[in-house]
Write a protein that holds these residues in place. Structure first.
Motif, PDB file in Angstrom:
ATOM      1  N   UNK A  82     -16.551   5.880  -8.303  1.00 55.06           N
ATOM      2  CA  UNK A  82     -15.546   6.926  -8.425  1.00 55.06           C
ATOM      3  C   UNK A  82     -15.223   7.475  -7.045  1.00 55.06           C
ATOM      4  N   UNK A  83     -13.951   7.567  -6.708  1.00 60.41           N
ATOM      5  CA  UNK A  83     -13.529   8.094  -5.423  1.00 60.41           C
ATOM      6  C   UNK A  83     -13.243   7.022  -4.390  1.00 60.41           C
ATOM      7  N   UNK A  84     -13.578   5.788  -4.677  1.00 60.02           N
ATOM      8  CA  UNK A  84     -13.329   4.708  -3.735  1.00 60.02           C
ATOM      9  C   UNK A  84     -12.064   3.953  -4.065  1.00 60.02           C
ATOM     10  N   UNK A  85     -11.415   3.437  -3.042  1.00 58.00           N
ATOM     11  CA  UNK A  85     -10.235   2.592  -3.207  1.00 58.00           C
ATOM     12  C   UNK A  85     -10.325   1.449  -2.212  1.00 58.00           C
ATOM     13  N   UNK A  86     -10.014   0.249  -2.662  1.00 55.15           N
ATOM     14  CA  UNK A  86      -9.926  -0.903  -1.779  1.00 55.15           C
ATOM     15  C   UNK A  86      -8.447  -1.185  -1.580  1.00 55.15           C
ATOM     16  N   UNK A  87      -7.997  -1.138  -0.340  1.00 53.03           N
ATOM     17  CA  UNK A  87      -6.584  -1.335  -0.033  1.00 53.03           C
ATOM     18  C   UNK A  87      -6.313  -2.710   0.545  1.00 53.03           C
ATOM     19  N   UNK A  88      -5.294  -3.377   0.007  1.00 54.70           N
ATOM     20  CA  UNK A  88      -4.871  -4.679   0.487  1.00 54.70           C
ATOM     21  C   UNK A  88      -3.528  -4.526   1.189  1.00 54.70           C
ATOM     22  N   UNK A  89      -3.403  -5.130   2.360  1.00 53.00           N
ATOM     23  CA  UNK A  89      -2.181  -5.041   3.149  1.00 53.00           C
ATOM     24  C   UNK A  89      -1.079  -5.887   2.529  1.00 53.00           C
ATOM     25  N   UNK A 138      -2.130  -1.949  -3.093  1.00 57.21           N
ATOM     26  CA  UNK A 138      -1.394  -2.735  -2.101  1.00 57.21           C
ATOM     27  C   UNK A 138      -0.559  -1.720  -1.345  1.00 57.21           C
ATOM     28  N   UNK A 139      -0.550  -1.849  -0.009  1.00 60.15           N
ATOM     29  CA  UNK A 139       0.099  -0.841   0.809  1.00 60.15           C
ATOM     30  C   UNK A 139       0.865  -1.496   1.937  1.00 60.15           C
ATOM     31  N   UNK A 140       2.107  -1.069   2.107  1.00 57.51           N
ATOM     32  CA  UNK A 140       2.958  -1.506   3.220  1.00 57.51           C
ATOM     33  C   UNK A 140       3.303  -0.279   4.038  1.00 57.51           C
ATOM     34  N   UNK A 141       3.298  -0.423   5.354  1.00 56.28           N
ATOM     35  CA  UNK A 141       3.730   0.660   6.234  1.00 56.28           C
ATOM     36  C   UNK A 141       4.315   0.086   7.513  1.00 56.28           C
ATOM     37  N   UNK A 142       5.229   0.865   8.109  1.00 54.70           N
ATOM     38  CA  UNK A 142       5.735   0.476   9.419  1.00 54.70           C
ATOM     39  C   UNK A 142       5.166   1.393  10.495  1.00 54.70           C
TER      40      UNK A 142
END
Length: 125
Positions: free
Chosen positions: A61-68, A118-122
């Motif tokens: 609980x409280x964790x997130x795994x982020x994929x680019x 899944x996360x995209x950013x510039x």
């Protein structure tokens, strides 16, 4: 910083189907080894499978795994693939307040409840 990230699965085939679909939407292919699958991309490694100690898999609980993600469209495809393959929506695709730069992300829970995105950013690196 990391050699790999591994999450457990109570039904490995269900979880592998989920991760094949969601990570496949990001262009990441898995290698299946028995009741486990491993996904490698740009030096990062992620695995899913039954815990080796024989106990039930649980989520943190409280964790997130982020994929680019390389594009916003990949984020959309990731989210749709997860929802269609045993995952639950934890945040529809869209801009995330508080995140740097122009950004776009989507959040899911995998079949046992691990939170991934899944996360995209510039934003500048």
């Amino acid at each position: 910083m990391f050699t790999h990230i591994m999450v457990g699965a109570n039904d490995p085939q269900e979880s592998i189907k989920f991760y094949d679909a969601t990570l496949g939407a990001l262009g990441i292919k898995g290698q299946h080894v028995g009741d486990r699958a491993f996904y490698s991309h740009n030096g990062g490694h992620f695995g899913v499978g039954a815990p080796r100690d024989g106990q039930s898999a649980t989520f943190g609980n409280g964790g997130t795994i982020g994929f680019k993600a390389e594009t916003k469209e990949q984020v959309d495809a990731f989210h749709a693939a997860g929802c269609a393959n045993g995952g639950r929506c934890e945040g529809k695709p869209g801009k995330r307040d508080g995140a740097p730069g122009d950004n776009y992300g989507a959040y899911l829970r995998d079949p046992i409840g691990n939170k991934i995105c899944a996360f995209w950013t510039d934003a500048p690196k």
